[in-house]
Design a protein around this motif. Structure first.
Motif, PDB file in Angstrom:
ATOM      1  N   HIS A   1       0.321  -0.720   0.411  1.00 20.91           N
ATOM      2  CA  HIS A   1      -0.058  -0.246   0.373  1.00 20.91           C
ATOM      3  C   HIS A   1       0.808   1.691  -0.005  1.00 20.91           C
ATOM      4  N   LEU A   2       2.060   0.848   0.344  1.00 13.89           N
ATOM      5  CA  LEU A   2       3.341   1.956   0.606  1.00 13.89           C
ATOM      6  C   LEU A   2       2.889   3.192  -1.106  1.00 13.89           C
ATOM      7  N   GLU A   3       3.334   1.793  -2.136  1.00  8.14           N
ATOM      8  CA  GLU A   3       3.114   2.144  -3.513  1.00  8.14           C
ATOM      9  C   GLU A   3       2.287   3.756  -3.890  1.00  8.14           C
ATOM     10  N   ALA A   4       1.354   3.547  -2.828  1.00 13.79           N
ATOM     11  CA  ALA A   4       0.479   5.033  -3.528  1.00 13.79           C
ATOM     12  C   ALA A   4       0.735   6.242  -3.034  1.00 13.79           C
ATOM     13  N   PHE A   5       1.618   6.438  -2.411  1.00 14.68           N
ATOM     14  CA  PHE A   5       2.560   7.112  -1.609  1.00 14.68           C
ATOM     15  C   PHE A   5       3.547   7.797  -2.775  1.00 14.68           C
ATOM     16  N   VAL A   6       4.283   6.882  -3.476  1.00  6.55           N
ATOM     17  CA  VAL A   6       5.687   6.608  -4.086  1.00  6.55           C
ATOM     18  C   VAL A   6       5.258   8.116  -5.188  1.00  6.55           C
ATOM     19  N   ASP A   7       4.900   8.743  -5.548  1.00  4.61           N
ATOM     20  CA  ASP A   7       4.610  10.553  -6.247  1.00  4.61           C
ATOM     21  C   ASP A   7       4.488  11.131  -5.704  1.00  4.61           C
ATOM     22  N   ASP A   8       4.001  10.772  -4.217  1.00  8.30           N
ATOM     23  CA  ASP A   8       4.059  11.594  -2.964  1.00  8.30           C
ATOM     24  C   ASP A   8       5.208  12.489  -2.818  1.00  8.30           C
ATOM     25  N   PRO A   9       5.177  13.506  -3.270  1.00 12.40           N
ATOM     26  CA  PRO A   9       6.640  14.135  -3.023  1.00 12.40           C
ATOM     27  C   PRO A   9       6.966  14.615  -1.460  1.00 12.40           C
ATOM     28  N   GLU A  10       5.750  15.297  -0.551  1.00 13.87           N
ATOM     29  CA  GLU A  10       5.779  14.776   0.945  1.00 13.87           C
ATOM     30  C   GLU A  10       6.534  13.227   1.783  1.00 13.87           C
ATOM     31  N   PHE A  11       5.930  12.589   0.991  1.00 14.66           N
ATOM     32  CA  PHE A  11       6.174  11.570   1.426  1.00 14.66           C
ATOM     33  C   PHE A  11       7.274  11.095   0.995  1.00 14.66           C
ATOM     34  N   CYS A  12       7.792  11.308  -0.028  1.00 12.18           N
ATOM     35  CA  CYS A  12       9.511  11.219  -0.315  1.00 12.18           C
ATOM     36  C   CYS A  12      10.326  11.571   0.320  1.00 12.18           C
ATOM     37  N   SER A  13      10.408  13.208  -0.082  1.00 13.68           N
ATOM     38  CA  SER A  13      11.296  13.728   1.712  1.00 13.68           C
ATOM     39  C   SER A  13      11.089  13.272   2.656  1.00 13.68           C
ATOM     40  N   GLN A  14      10.234  13.254   3.070  1.00 12.69           N
ATOM     41  CA  GLN A  14       9.984  12.378   4.546  1.00 12.69           C
ATOM     42  C   GLN A  14      11.120  10.801   5.007  1.00 12.69           C
ATOM     43  N   TRP A  15      10.731  10.088   3.975  1.00 12.22           N
ATOM     44  CA  TRP A  15      11.519   8.826   4.076  1.00 12.22           C
ATOM     45  C   TRP A  15      13.177   9.205   3.401  1.00 12.22           C
ATOM     46  N   ARG A  16      13.595  10.256   3.179  1.00 11.76           N
ATOM     47  CA  ARG A  16      14.841  10.448   2.773  1.00 11.76           C
ATOM     48  C   ARG A  16      15.536  11.000   3.871  1.00 11.76           C
ATOM     49  N   SER A  17      14.257  11.745   4.404  1.00 13.72           N
ATOM     50  CA  SER A  17      15.053  13.018   5.632  1.00 13.72           C
ATOM     51  C   SER A  17      15.558  11.596   6.917  1.00 13.72           C
TER      52      SER A  17
ATOM     53  N   LEU B   1      10.113   1.940  -3.100  1.00 12.16           N
ATOM     54  CA  LEU B   1      10.188   0.855  -3.632  1.00 12.16           C
ATOM     55  C   LEU B   1       9.647  -0.679  -3.704  1.00 12.16           C
ATOM     56  N   ASN B   2      10.996  -0.500  -3.217  1.00 10.49           N
ATOM     57  CA  ASN B   2      12.124  -1.868  -2.810  1.00 10.49           C
ATOM     58  C   ASN B   2      11.413  -2.122  -1.541  1.00 10.49           C
ATOM     59  N   ALA B   3      11.405  -1.246  -0.526  1.00  7.69           N
ATOM     60  CA  ALA B   3      10.469  -1.703   0.879  1.00  7.69           C
ATOM     61  C   ALA B   3       9.124  -2.329   0.594  1.00  7.69           C
ATOM     62  N   ALA B   4       8.479  -1.715  -0.082  1.00  6.47           N
ATOM     63  CA  ALA B   4       7.465  -1.912  -0.564  1.00  6.47           C
ATOM     64  C   ALA B   4       6.925  -3.126  -1.161  1.00  6.47           C
ATOM     65  N   ARG B   5       7.751  -3.472  -1.544  1.00  2.00           N
ATOM     66  CA  ARG B   5       7.851  -4.903  -2.473  1.00  2.00           C
ATOM     67  C   ARG B   5       8.222  -6.116  -1.704  1.00  2.00           C
ATOM     68  N   MET B   6       8.779  -5.923  -0.297  1.00  2.00           N
ATOM     69  CA  MET B   6       9.702  -6.938   0.528  1.00  2.00           C
ATOM     70  C   MET B   6       8.495  -7.822   1.073  1.00  2.00           C
ATOM     71  N   GLY B   7       7.122  -7.749   0.992  1.00  2.00           N
ATOM     72  CA  GLY B   7       6.064  -8.636   1.417  1.00  2.00           C
ATOM     73  C   GLY B   7       6.827  -9.727   2.164  1.00  2.00           C
ATOM     74  N   LYS B   8       7.414 -10.466   0.223  1.00  2.00           N
ATOM     75  CA  LYS B   8       7.033 -11.903   0.488  1.00  2.00           C
ATOM     76  C   LYS B   8       8.480 -12.470   0.967  1.00  2.00           C
ATOM     77  N   PHE B   9       9.298 -11.470   1.680  1.00  2.00           N
ATOM     78  CA  PHE B   9      10.173 -12.235   2.829  1.00  2.00           C
ATOM     79  C   PHE B   9      10.795 -12.180   3.795  1.00  2.00           C
ATOM     80  N   SER B  10       8.529 -11.665   4.822  1.00  2.00           N
ATOM     81  CA  SER B  10       8.698 -12.321   5.968  1.00  2.00           C
ATOM     82  C   SER B  10       9.245 -13.290   6.338  1.00  2.00           C
ATOM     83  N   SER B  11       9.496 -13.961   7.326  1.00  2.00           N
ATOM     84  CA  SER B  11       9.667 -15.217   7.518  1.00  2.00           C
ATOM     85  C   SER B  11       8.077 -15.588   8.170  1.00  2.00           C
ATOM     86  N   ASP B  12       7.049 -14.555   8.894  1.00  2.00           N
ATOM     87  CA  ASP B  12       5.488 -15.303   8.715  1.00  2.00           C
ATOM     88  C   ASP B  12       5.197 -16.047   7.184  1.00  2.00           C
ATOM     89  N   ARG B  13       5.524 -15.205   6.362  1.00  2.00           N
ATOM     90  CA  ARG B  13       5.653 -16.525   5.302  1.00  2.00           C
ATOM     91  C   ARG B  13       6.138 -17.608   5.226  1.00  2.00           C
TER      92      ARG B  13
END
Ligand code: NTF
Length: 838
Positions: free
Chosen positions: A516-532, A799-811
């Motif tokens: 669901h994070l992918e929805a924010f990948v074009d949100d400049p505010e979110f990107c700048s928070q991610w970067r900081s 996008l890397n973080a957002a698409r890591m769902g498969k690699f949970s040890s829960d799965r």
């Protein structure tokens, strides 16, 4: 020992100071434990006393859940996973338990109101380093996921007195120091001497006929060792389930031989005690290699026999008939280290519990499942027959008999194929005779799995090909995973809060929700928070490096990190070739425009692995030159962080921009560090090896820096005849790099120091560094280009973080439950008998 029913205590209410979760309650409990358990009061308490008081406060809260869990499992005789592993690399318990109890913030406030800093207290914990690397850490992630998914499970292993050594760096070389993790006591475990068991070693066997006229075998051992279990509760994330990690310590059966003592032989009497206690003394510090040492085999039979006897005790206590052992327990073998379980379970059923061969064999096969973790030939365990006969005479007989039946089966399936019989036999007879533990595990188990799709495929096509042809239905893949609780919630609270502020916190138990994070990948505010956030975490590491290594690092440079055990197949030295390439470019052209980089390394080498230690020395030597060369002008820094551990890893993963996963294709079974880095928003530069293949599939090729030969290309090149010298002569930059090292530039003019390493590259290069060199350099050049486009890099990171769902040890654990274990969750209600007053 019998339990004593006592109805007067059935309605016992546990005081809320031991269970309550409010800040006031936690404060009271903390001071109470400081006084009554540590025997201190604030005026004279050390930091360690405070840590212990807090640990006991948290442990009390675990106990309520732990005991409830045990009561329910016992009442229902729940089907249970037994995870047998010679290693459990748990990492510090305190922080993780705070996260899983959901009381991190309350505890932080409670201790701060008492004038203390939680981070400070967390730092105090000496982590139990009871593992080498990926294999042991995977076991720990799986325990976390099994508890979180409410799967009844027991982890069984060895309580090593000395875990993995501490690493110091002196004059650039690794120096090993013993790890005294038990020095200040371990508040997380409870000894259970009432469940001690005995393990036999050595001696001989005798045949006899029993009262029913049946042929039987009696084993008269040379030595008997006592195993004492120490239990640690493993709490799930925001569940009431607390499972158990049960580790065995070895002791002499009697602490004193009085006969010897009375005759005046005091030292002789203590001797046996010393010899016995040696068994759980130290973890073997080899990763991916096996040396065939007697003590190691003794450790394996010790913990396997203790654990199987313990399971049989549980079966009886729960009134399950022994014939249904496999319905009560499924036993997962974490690599071949516990593979002797095949022979030991047979022995227990036949010799100790009077069962017939065929039934015992059915139960054994139905109970056991085997996970393979390596493709390296030198890591496949084999034990000399002579050693086996000396230490485990009865097991050797059983193995011979299993082998007889097994080879009959092979003959029936592949008539006339004698070469196949030789290849598949449990006994290697090509020279000195050996027992092949992987073969034993394959024959004795109903499931054989690899730890990444490529790895499983290579097992089927190559390492275990004959077994795949014999038993295709046994083979399956279970791609590794890592726990998001430790490797993001605990280790990266800033990123965790940002993510949860956007998509809620469901993702912590359902990692696929990160998409669901992918929805924010074009949100400049979110990107700048991610970067900081990334930049703030990098700042913290900068401060740490300044303090630890005295090196000043530019926080805006690419943090390019390779953190893992040192091994030639992992190719830390390929990374070194890249560093020197950049250095040479600067030396040739000091004004060259280069994207600044900080190369960070962490990891230990096996103490006897000379080449790996020489690579550590090389990296430190390059650092000494590059970090101090005025021409470099701080554009490159090389940092070796000593004594890499779980605690330390938690600090490192969140700070990475670039994750180095550069093993020669076909060698890294899976890798799990690759997952932890990407989950924290690092981009990967990697080969198509292990789980990298699947990570790339998930995050998309555009968000992954791939280079190098594929596994089939590696085989083809080797088959054609690989000549590293050709690459050296035809590649100008490569030649300059090698010549620079050879010239003594990084060794104060000493041209001999790195010669063994250079010779191994120039004349053998088993792991094809030269063949992959140019592709690696080109790929790194692309990394440097992309990093300059900050928006693009941030987007890729998200996008890397957002698409890591498969690699949970829960799965991973859900897959094991479904395909191998056939086991369902057992939710735990906090029951009445020990319900706390809130
Ligand atoms: C390791 N194996 C592999 O080398 C890693 O690739 C893998 O991620 C981990 O296991 C966990 O599956 C070993 O340490 C050993 F001992 F099997 F060689």
């Amino acid at each position: 020992m019998q339990t004593v029913p006592n109805h007067q205590v059935d309605n016992l209410q546990i005081e809320d100071d031991r269970t309550g979760l409010s800040v006031e309650c936690l404060k009271r409990a903390f001071l109470d434990n400081l006084f009554y358990v540590q025997g201190k009061f604030p005026k004279i308490a050390t930091k360690n006393d405070y840590y212990m008081a807090l640990a006991y406060t948290v442990r009390d809260r675990l106990l309520q859940r732990w005991i409830n869990t045990a009561v329910i499992y016992t009442e229902r005789a729940s089907r249970t996973v037994s995870y047998l592993s010679a290693e459990f690399l748990m990492g510090p318990h305190l922080g993780n338990n705070l996260v899983n109890l959901g009381i991190y913030d309350q505890v932080k406030q409670a201790v701060s109101e008492l004038g203390l800093d939680l981070e400070d207290l967390l730092e105090q914990e000496e982590e139990p380093g009871l593992g080498n690397g990926g294999l042991g850490r995977l076991a720990a992630c799986y325990l976390d996921s099994m508890a979180t998914l409410e799967i009844p499970s027991l982890g069984y292993g060895i309580r090593y007195e000395f875990g993995i050594f501490d690493q110091d760096i002196r004059d650039g070389w690794q120096v090993e120091i013993t790890d005294k993790w038990l020095h200040c006591g371990n508040p997380w475990e409870i000894a259970r001497p009432e469940w001690e068991v005995y393990v036999r070693l050595g001696g001989h066997t005798e045949a006899y006929t029993d009262e029913h006229g049946r042929y039987r075998v009696r084993w008269i051992p040379f030595q008997v060792i006592k195993g004492v279990p120490h239990d640690t509760p493993i709490l799930g994330y925001k569940t009431n389930t607390a499972n158990t990690l049960r580790l065995w310590t070895a002791e002499a059966p009697e602490s004193f031989d009085f006969a010897a003592f009375n005759s005046g032989d005091y030292l002789g009497a203590v001797q046996e005690k010393m010899v016995s206690e040696n068994l759980s003394k130290v973890l073997y510090p080899n990763d991916d290699s096996s040396q065939g040492k007697r003590l190691r085999l003794a450790q394996q039979i010790f913990f396997v026999s203790c654990s199987l006897q313990d399971m049989i005790r549980i079966v009886f206590r729960q009134n399950v008939p022994l014939e249904k052992f496999h319905e009560k327990f499924v036993v997962q073998l974490n690599d071949t280290h516990p593979a002797i379980a095949v022979a030991e379970l047979m022995r227990l059923l036949i010799d100790e519990h009077d069962m017939g061969w065929d039934q015992a064999w059915q139960i054994t096969q139905k109970s056991l499942a085997y996970t393979n973790h390596t493709l390296l030939p030198e890591a496949l365990e084999r034990w000399p027959i002579s050693l086996f006969r000396e230490l485990l005479p009865r097991h050797l007989e059983i193995i011979y008999e299993i082998n007889y039946h097994f080879l009959e089966e092979v003959k029936a399936k592949f008539p006339g194929d004698s070469d196949r019989l030789r290849r598949m036999s449990l006994i290697d007879e090509s020279g000195e005779k050996y027992v092949r533990m992987a073969h034993l595990a394959c024959v004795g188990s109903h499931s054989i799995n690899g730890v990444a799709a490529l790895h499983t495929k290579l097992l089927q096509q190559d390492v275990l090909r004959d077994f795949y042809q014999m038993y295709p239905e046994k083979f399956n893949n279970k791609t590794n995973g890592v726990t998001p609780r430790r490797f993001i919630v605990l280790s990266n609270p800033r990123l965790t809060n940002l993510i949860s502020s956007k998509i809620g916190d469901n993702w912590i138990k359902h990692l696929e929700d990160l998409k669901h994070l992918e929805a924010f990948v074009d949100d400049p505010e979110f990107c700048s928070q991610w970067r900081s956030i990334k930049s703030a975490i990098k700042q913290d590491l900068v401060a740490y490096i300044a303090q630890q290594n005295g090196i000043t690092v530019n926080p805006d440079s690419i943090f390019d990190i390779q953190a893992k055990r040192f091994h030639e197949y992992k190719r830390q030295h390929l990374n070194a070739l890249h560093i020197i390439t950049l250095y040479n470019r600067i030396k040739a052209n000091p004004d060259i425009d280069i994207t600044p980089r900080t190369f960070i390394f962490g990891g230990k080498a096996a103490p006897g692995y000379y080449m790996a230690k020489l690579i550590i020395k090389l990296l430190n030597s390059i650092g000494d030159v590059v970090n101090n060369d005025p021409d470099v002008r701080d554009r490159l820094k090389v940092v070796f962080l000593k004594d890499y551990s779980v605690k330390f890893a938690q600090r490192v993963y969140p700070a990475a921009d670039l994750s180095e996963q550069i093993s020669m294709a076909g060698k890294e079974a899976s890798g799990t560090g690759n997952m932890k880095f990407a989950l924290n928003g690092a981009l990967t530069i990697g080969t198509l090896d292990g789980a990298n293949v699947e990570i790339r599939e998930e995050v998309g090729e555009d968000n992954f820096f791939i280079f190098g030969l594929t596994a089939p290309e590696v085989y083809a090149l080797k088959a054609r005849g690989y000549r590293p010298l050709d690459y050296y002569h035809s590649n100008r930059e490569l030649k300059a790099v090698i010549d620079r090292i050879a010239s003594g530039h990084f060794s104060h003019g000493d041209t001999k120091l790195f010669k063994p390493l250079l010779d191994s590259l120039l004349y053998r290069d088993e792991y094809l560094l030269f063949a992959d060199y140019q592709a690696y350099i080109d790929c790194q050049d692309r990394v440097s280009q992309v990093y300059r486009d900050r928006d693009r890099w941030t987007r890729m990171s998200i996008l890397n973080a957002a698409r890591m769902g498969k690699f949970s040890s829960d799965r991973s654990i859900r897959d094991y439950c479904q395909d191998i274990w056939n086991i369902k969750p057992v939710p735990i209600e906090l029951g009445e008998c020990i319900q706390a007053k809130e």
